[in-house]
Scaffold this active site. Structure first.
Site: not given
Ligand code: RIB
Length: 311
Positions: A43-44, A187, A252-255, A288
């Site tokens: 989320g964050a 994904n 975090a690439a997906g985020d 990164k």
């Molecule tokens: O998608 C990556 C995230 O998955 C990480 O930051 C970790 O906290 C998990 O929630």
């Protein structure tokens, strides 16, 4: 430029990251290369990804009253995310993720939800006050699915677009949830869990997208990592190839993809351009290390798009 704002409802974790040459096999002890703590949580991360691209963003969720909680709030705030609806929960610890990354940039992640597991209808209530005029509500599955579904219902009532990242999948999705979702972004692993067959190329992605659309989702975007992304809408299907990069860490690439997608839509761009933005943000993030530490800002993002022929 005037932007519509984006709201993210979901998890906030501190990532405890070890780097090793290779991932251990069960029962094995390895000597690793390094250890770091990096703000994360799906989320964050999505909130920071949107805000760094210059779109006003509000995070709704929970942190614990501990040192991780403070650092997690600071990280969101320094990216420009509004945190006034992040609840400081005194009775539970902040969420953490134990992450191992190897030299091939493969990773393993174990999430201990902590306070994220307490997210409930009270958080949805805070969310509803933010919905008016929003471009999108971003959801994922690191908070209880009952709360995710309530949040989706609230957004649907207000006419706010719902973008669901079905990650991680821990149970079968309630069938009613599908029809509350405007855009779902699994994904390869998640889409296989959803449809029951392997998705590895645009053809199998098209079959999976068809099935998910039949379940009630409007638009399906399947994130195929280094290959690219497949998208099926009501009247179009297309594939956007990935921009090749030297990946060091795909956490975090997906985020970042979801953040890029939502930021583009908030700027009024088309779904095709939004998938390009998602793929570009995901690619840059893989170059990164870490989660929020790896999410690009607008200047870097624009240069990258331009350099790769998108402007
Ligand atoms: O998608 C990556 C995230 O998955 C990480 O930051 C970790 O906290 C998990 O929630």
């Amino acid at each position: 430029m005037h932007h519509q704002h984006v709201i993210v409802f979901g998890s906030i974790n501190m990532d405890l990251v070890t780097k090793t040459n290779r991932l251990p096999i069960p029962g094995e002890t390895l000597l690793g290369q390094s250890f770091s703590t990096v703000p994360g949580g799906k989320g964050a991360n999505q909130a920071v990804a949107v805000a760094r691209l210059g779109v006003p963003t509000t995070m709704v969720g929970r942190v614990g009253k501990d040192s991780f909680g403070e650092q997690l709030l600071t990280s969101l705030q320094s990216a420009g995310v509004c945190t006034k609806d992040v609840f400081l929960d005194e009775s539970h610890s902040s969420g953490i993720a134990v992450i191992t990354v190897d030299d091939q940039s493969e990773n393993q992640i174990i999430v201990i939800p902590g306070v994220n597991g307490q997210v409930n209808e009270e958080d949805v209530e805070r969310l509803t006050h933010q919905l008016s005029g929003a471009s999108a509500l971003l959801l994922q599955f690191e908070v209880p699915i009952a709360a995710v579904q309530l949040a989706a219902q609230a957004a649907r009532k207000t006419g706010v677009r719902v973008i669901l990242d079905p990650a991680p999948i821990t149970c079968e999705l309630p069938i009613e949830l599908y029809s509350l979702v405007d855009i779902i972004t699994p994904n390869a692993i998640e889409v296989e869990q959803l449809v029951g067959f392997r998705v590895e190329d645009p053809e199998t992605a098209a079959q999976a997208a068809h099935l998910l659309r039949q379940r009630g989702v409007n638009t399906v975007v399947i994130k195929l990592g280094a290959q690219g992304a497949f998208c099926a809408t009501i009247d179009d299907t297309f594939f956007i190839p990935a921009i090749a990069v030297d990946a060091v860490d795909t956490v975090a690439a997906g985020d970042a993809f979801n953040g890029g997608l939502a930021a583009a839509l908030a700027e009024g761009l088309s779904i095709r351009q939004a998938v390009v933005w998602g793929a570009a943000a995901g690619a840059l993030t893989a170059t990164k290390p870490g989660a929020q530490s790896s999410l690009p800002n607008r200047a870097i993002f624009d240069t990258f798009l331009c350099k790769n022929g998108y402007s």
